[in-house]
Motif scaffolding. Sequence first.
Motif, PDB file in Angstrom:
ATOM      1  N   PHE A 173       0.613  -1.328  -0.405  1.00  0.00           N
ATOM      2  CA  PHE A 173       0.064  -0.053  -0.106  1.00  0.00           C
ATOM      3  C   PHE A 173       0.788   1.083   0.279  1.00  0.00           C
ATOM      4  O   PHE A 173       0.520   2.082  -0.780  1.00  0.00           O
ATOM      5  CB  PHE A 173      -0.763  -0.155   1.174  1.00  0.00           C
ATOM      6  CG  PHE A 173      -0.964   1.229   1.456  1.00  0.00           C
ATOM      7  CD1 PHE A 173      -2.465   1.550   0.813  1.00  0.00           C
ATOM      8  CD2 PHE A 173      -1.687   1.984   2.427  1.00  0.00           C
ATOM      9  CE1 PHE A 173      -3.670   3.003   0.779  1.00  0.00           C
ATOM     10  CE2 PHE A 173      -1.809   3.470   2.441  1.00  0.00           C
ATOM     11  CZ  PHE A 173      -2.959   3.780   1.745  1.00  0.00           C
ATOM     12  N   LEU A 174       1.730   1.206   1.035  1.00  0.00           N
ATOM     13  CA  LEU A 174       2.929   2.245   0.686  1.00  0.00           C
ATOM     14  C   LEU A 174       3.596   2.781  -0.215  1.00  0.00           C
ATOM     15  O   LEU A 174       3.917   3.773  -0.302  1.00  0.00           O
ATOM     16  CB  LEU A 174       3.723   2.288   1.999  1.00  0.00           C
ATOM     17  CG  LEU A 174       3.135   2.534   3.330  1.00  0.00           C
ATOM     18  CD1 LEU A 174       3.737   2.322   4.448  1.00  0.00           C
ATOM     19  CD2 LEU A 174       1.788   3.980   3.491  1.00  0.00           C
ATOM     20  N   ALA A 175       4.039   1.501  -0.233  1.00  0.00           N
ATOM     21  CA  ALA A 175       5.169   1.334  -2.022  1.00  0.00           C
ATOM     22  C   ALA A 175       4.008   2.673  -3.050  1.00  0.00           C
ATOM     23  O   ALA A 175       4.830   3.215  -3.798  1.00  0.00           O
ATOM     24  CB  ALA A 175       5.462   0.180  -2.461  1.00  0.00           C
ATOM     25  N   SER A 176       2.701   2.223  -3.918  1.00  0.00           N
ATOM     26  CA  SER A 176       2.035   2.413  -4.450  1.00  0.00           C
ATOM     27  C   SER A 176       1.601   3.191  -4.240  1.00  0.00           C
ATOM     28  O   SER A 176       1.081   5.183  -5.332  1.00  0.00           O
ATOM     29  CB  SER A 176       0.935   1.508  -4.762  1.00  0.00           C
ATOM     30  OG  SER A 176      -0.022   1.746  -3.442  1.00  0.00           O
ATOM     31  N   PHE A 177       1.463   4.523  -2.717  1.00  0.00           N
ATOM     32  CA  PHE A 177       1.313   5.354  -2.092  1.00  0.00           C
ATOM     33  C   PHE A 177       2.320   6.047  -3.030  1.00  0.00           C
ATOM     34  O   PHE A 177       2.457   7.551  -3.389  1.00  0.00           O
ATOM     35  CB  PHE A 177       1.386   5.176  -0.918  1.00  0.00           C
ATOM     36  CG  PHE A 177       1.137   6.997  -0.864  1.00  0.00           C
ATOM     37  CD1 PHE A 177      -0.501   7.749  -0.940  1.00  0.00           C
ATOM     38  CD2 PHE A 177       1.808   7.811  -0.241  1.00  0.00           C
ATOM     39  CE1 PHE A 177      -0.737   8.784  -0.357  1.00  0.00           C
ATOM     40  CE2 PHE A 177       1.190   8.710  -0.014  1.00  0.00           C
ATOM     41  CZ  PHE A 177      -0.237   9.876  -0.068  1.00  0.00           C
ATOM     42  N   VAL A 178       3.563   5.738  -2.708  1.00  0.00           N
ATOM     43  CA  VAL A 178       4.903   6.459  -2.749  1.00  0.00           C
ATOM     44  C   VAL A 178       4.949   7.075  -4.606  1.00  0.00           C
ATOM     45  O   VAL A 178       4.893   7.476  -4.803  1.00  0.00           O
ATOM     46  CB  VAL A 178       5.784   5.221  -2.936  1.00  0.00           C
ATOM     47  CG1 VAL A 178       7.133   6.178  -3.421  1.00  0.00           C
ATOM     48  CG2 VAL A 178       6.217   5.514  -1.392  1.00  0.00           C
ATOM     49  N   ILE A 179       3.852   5.752  -5.358  1.00  0.00           N
ATOM     50  CA  ILE A 179       4.415   5.798  -6.756  1.00  0.00           C
ATOM     51  C   ILE A 179       3.481   6.329  -7.243  1.00  0.00           C
ATOM     52  O   ILE A 179       3.530   6.952  -8.213  1.00  0.00           O
ATOM     53  CB  ILE A 179       3.713   4.327  -7.977  1.00  0.00           C
ATOM     54  CG1 ILE A 179       4.769   3.229  -7.161  1.00  0.00           C
ATOM     55  CG2 ILE A 179       3.803   4.151  -9.101  1.00  0.00           C
ATOM     56  CD1 ILE A 179       5.174   1.999  -7.856  1.00  0.00           C
ATOM     57  N   GLY A 180       1.939   6.651  -6.610  1.00  0.00           N
ATOM     58  CA  GLY A 180       1.942   7.482  -7.530  1.00  0.00           C
ATOM     59  C   GLY A 180       1.784   9.204  -6.765  1.00  0.00           C
ATOM     60  O   GLY A 180       1.298  10.182  -7.712  1.00  0.00           O
ATOM     61  N   VAL A 248      -4.146   8.705  -3.975  1.00  0.00           N
ATOM     62  CA  VAL A 248      -2.915  10.164  -4.242  1.00  0.00           C
ATOM     63  C   VAL A 248      -4.121  10.206  -5.268  1.00  0.00           C
ATOM     64  O   VAL A 248      -4.028  11.806  -5.302  1.00  0.00           O
ATOM     65  CB  VAL A 248      -1.986   9.314  -4.907  1.00  0.00           C
ATOM     66  CG1 VAL A 248      -1.078  10.636  -5.692  1.00  0.00           C
ATOM     67  CG2 VAL A 248      -0.927   8.734  -4.027  1.00  0.00           C
ATOM     68  N   VAL A 249      -4.885   9.899  -5.974  1.00  0.00           N
ATOM     69  CA  VAL A 249      -5.473  10.300  -7.140  1.00  0.00           C
ATOM     70  C   VAL A 249      -6.444  11.070  -6.107  1.00  0.00           C
ATOM     71  O   VAL A 249      -6.711  12.400  -7.194  1.00  0.00           O
ATOM     72  CB  VAL A 249      -6.281   9.018  -8.066  1.00  0.00           C
ATOM     73  CG1 VAL A 249      -7.323  10.199  -8.955  1.00  0.00           C
ATOM     74  CG2 VAL A 249      -4.879   8.997  -8.924  1.00  0.00           C
ATOM     75  N   SER A 250      -7.047  10.651  -4.943  1.00  0.00           N
ATOM     76  CA  SER A 250      -8.014  11.123  -4.441  1.00  0.00           C
ATOM     77  C   SER A 250      -7.882  13.038  -4.670  1.00  0.00           C
ATOM     78  O   SER A 250      -9.435  13.584  -4.118  1.00  0.00           O
ATOM     79  CB  SER A 250      -8.775  10.750  -3.485  1.00  0.00           C
ATOM     80  OG  SER A 250      -7.590  10.420  -2.361  1.00  0.00           O
ATOM     81  N   PHE A 251      -6.845  12.870  -3.990  1.00  0.00           N
ATOM     82  CA  PHE A 251      -6.454  14.430  -3.630  1.00  0.00           C
ATOM     83  C   PHE A 251      -6.072  15.515  -4.803  1.00  0.00           C
ATOM     84  O   PHE A 251      -6.625  16.475  -5.082  1.00  0.00           O
ATOM     85  CB  PHE A 251      -5.002  14.481  -2.526  1.00  0.00           C
ATOM     86  CG  PHE A 251      -5.294  13.659  -1.846  1.00  0.00           C
ATOM     87  CD1 PHE A 251      -5.802  14.264  -0.684  1.00  0.00           C
ATOM     88  CD2 PHE A 251      -4.749  12.931  -1.183  1.00  0.00           C
ATOM     89  CE1 PHE A 251      -6.208  14.149   0.894  1.00  0.00           C
ATOM     90  CE2 PHE A 251      -4.752  12.151   0.450  1.00  0.00           C
ATOM     91  CZ  PHE A 251      -5.618  12.908   1.434  1.00  0.00           C
TER      92      PHE A 251
END
Length: 252
Positions: A173-180, A248-251
Motif C-alpha cells: 500500500f505504501l509503495a503504491s502510494f509513493v508511486i502515485g 493519491v488520485v483522490s487529492f
Amino acid sequence: MEKQSSYTYDIIQVCLLAGKVMLQNGGETYRVEDTMTRIADACGAINSNSYVTPTGIFFSLEGPELSTQLIRISERTTDLDKVTKVNSISRRISSGDLSIQDAHIELDRLDKMTERYTFPKQLIAAAIASGCFLIMFQGSWNDFLPAVIAGGGGFFSVNFFNRLVPVKFFSEFLASFVIGLLAVLFVSTGLGEQLDKIIIGSVMPLVPGLLITNAVRDLMAGHLISGLSKGAEAFLTAFAIGAGIALVVSFL
C-alpha cells in the motif's frame, strides 16, 4: 528394523525439504505434492501421502510404523530457478543417479542458497521494466524516464517498508502510494505527460502475476484450499496497490 526406520526418516526429510524449497520459491501446490510422491516412490516408499497448503506441508509414509511429519512455511518469494533445480534433483533420484543422502545434501545447499541477484540489480531491472511496460501500454516515450524513476521508487519502497513493518499489505500500500506521488509530481512539473500510463507502468513490478497464475492452476488441479488462499493473497495485493494509488488520485 532400526536401519529401516532410519532410511524411512531420511526419505521423509528429503521429501519435506524438496517440498519446502519448491513452495517457498513459487512452486504450485500440485507440483510440490507430485514431486514429493515421485521421490518417495523412487526410494521404494510406495504408500506415501502428502498434503500441501501455502503455509505448511504434511507428509507421511505408511509401513510397519506410520510416520508423519509437518513443516511450516512462513516466508514465500519467487525464484523459479530453485524450483527447476529441485525438479532436476527429483529426476536424478528417480533414475538412480543420486542417493537419498546426497540428495539431502544438495537440497540443503539449495535451500540455504542466497538470491542470485543483488538488490541493486533487482531495483534496476524493476525500474527498466516499468518503463518498458509503459511503452507496451502505448505510453509516450516522453514518459519513459518518469516511469523508470517511479517504478524504481516503488520497488525500493516495498522492500524498505517491508523491513520496517513485516506486513505485506501495508508495504505494498505504501509503495503504491509513493508511486502515485512520484507520478503526480512528474506530471505537475511538466516532466511527465500521461499520469495514467506512468502509474500503470510503474505498478507492474508489484503486480502478483505468478501468484494469480498459481492460484488458477491449483484450482484447476483440484487443490481448492490452496487455490482460494493464493487467490485471496493476490486479491489483497491488488487491493493494496489500488488503494494506494486511489488515495493519491483522490487529492487531485
